[in-house]
Design an enzyme around this catalytic site. Sequence first.
Site, PDB file in Angstrom:
ATOM      1  N   CYS A 231       0.038   3.066   6.116  1.00  0.00           N
ATOM      2  CA  CYS A 231       0.479   1.722   6.481  1.00  0.00           C
ATOM      3  C   CYS A 231       0.678   0.900   5.217  1.00  0.00           C
ATOM      4  O   CYS A 231       0.131   1.204   4.160  1.00  0.00           O
ATOM      5  CB  CYS A 231      -0.526   1.060   7.410  1.00  0.00           C
ATOM      6  SG  CYS A 231      -2.189   0.902   6.719  1.00  0.00           S
TER       7      CYS A 231
ATOM      8  N   CYS B  28       0.814  -1.223   0.000  1.00  0.00           N
ATOM      9  CA  CYS B  28       0.000   0.000   0.000  1.00  0.00           C
ATOM     10  C   CYS B  28       0.845   1.270   0.000  1.00  0.00           C
ATOM     11  O   CYS B  28       0.380   2.329  -0.411  1.00  0.00           O
ATOM     12  CB  CYS B  28      -0.921   0.013   1.221  1.00  0.00           C
ATOM     13  SG  CYS B  28      -2.200  -1.259   1.198  1.00  0.00           S
TER      14      CYS B  28
ATOM     15  N   HIS C 105      -9.166   3.262  -2.295  1.00  0.00           N
ATOM     16  CA  HIS C 105      -7.732   3.066  -2.103  1.00  0.00           C
ATOM     17  C   HIS C 105      -7.169   2.182  -3.219  1.00  0.00           C
ATOM     18  O   HIS C 105      -7.082   0.969  -3.068  1.00  0.00           O
ATOM     19  CB  HIS C 105      -7.534   2.423  -0.721  1.00  0.00           C
ATOM     20  CG  HIS C 105      -6.151   1.982  -0.388  1.00  0.00           C
ATOM     21  ND1 HIS C 105      -5.009   2.531  -0.939  1.00  0.00           N
ATOM     22  CD2 HIS C 105      -5.718   1.008   0.462  1.00  0.00           C
ATOM     23  CE1 HIS C 105      -3.944   1.931  -0.430  1.00  0.00           C
ATOM     24  NE2 HIS C 105      -4.349   1.000   0.406  1.00  0.00           N
TER      25      HIS C 105
END
Length: 413
Positions: free
Chosen positions: A398, A92, A368
């Site tokens: 994160c 991510c 996302h």
Amino acid sequence: MSEAWIIDACRTPRGIGKKGKGALSHIHPQRLASTVLKAIAERNSINTAEIDDVIWATSMQRGLQGGDLGRMAALDAGYDVKASGITMDRFCGSGISSVNFAAASLMSGMEDCVIAGGTEMMSRFGDPENGTASYTMDNGNMHLRALHPQTHQGICADAIASLEGISRSDLDALALESQKRADNAIKKGYFDRALVPVYNDDGSLALDHEEFPRPQTTLEGLAELKPSFAPMMDYAFDETGATFRSLVLQKYPDLDIVNVHHAGNSSGVVDGAAALLLSSPSYAKKQGWKPRAKIIAMANMGDCPTLMLNAPVPAAKKVLAKAGLKLEDIDLFEINEAFAVVAEKFIRDLNLDRDKVNVNGGAMALGHPIGATGSILIGTMVDELERRGLKRGLVTMCAGGGQAPAIIVERVE
């Protein structure tokens, strides 16, 4: 050491990441990436033969997103063949890291003009040609599992909320606020400067607006949603009989995991791409480019892989120390809303003013697109610093394996 200037940033709208349902789901990932690469070149009259590198981020580098997406997308965008490209992965956090790597190459004096960004077509996840991504529980590396059991990130989010005593009602309140802020930003055009419409190959419009937000969201509606990760807690995913719950309990044997995350307070599954143009001061001046921001500091941090999502707070502290700054020197913060507990814990641990964090909503409302999100957030930060006439912003998120990259940018007046 040279400075790294941000000259421009653009991104696509985020489309719902479901094959056959999202407006971008039929588009080839190289075409989606080339949309922003072409736009940023045209907007800034770039001589693409002078681009030193295209540093691209994509977390799922398989199937249609495999084969060095950065290079292929640059070629698809009509860039000169001299403009090389590379694709990297920090899960991510990839979209922040691509910008950080670009900035480092400029600061070292080795390069003068770099484009950074990322793409993720989450609607492609699960396609047979893409294979599976097994970096956590079932990748077959039993030695690593014994050292650092890594479970599903949604269960990590529930485990952290349970450890911290953060209630579902508090997480739902944060999710609702994200929807409200995103709706306000969209209605007032705060994203318009960065947004680049996406077209089909026949020239028809595919998408020119955010597809995921749900401004009709209410607290009552959120409260009715069933926890998403409860059904998989005790699923035995391999022949050893290991479950998602058992992996957490290897490290936290006394933890009673309460399932508090659901579709409404977790990040949305979407498709998207973003690009940033970065330059050395000397090259920018030759081109007549005015910098919008400069990069002050960058940092990477690791934390417990079993909980996975807790590295943003230490990453923020580390990047502040590198910059010689304090929290009060930062005007705005962007912390990716992978799950509500990530942003909520970040705010609580650092004792931040909530009016300075994710001021235009976050991934719970907007989605996302994994490899692209970090680059989107940096561009959003630059836009908002300019709009408000503020000075500095910190962006972090994160990432899988218990990591977090971070960056501090400063507006150039």
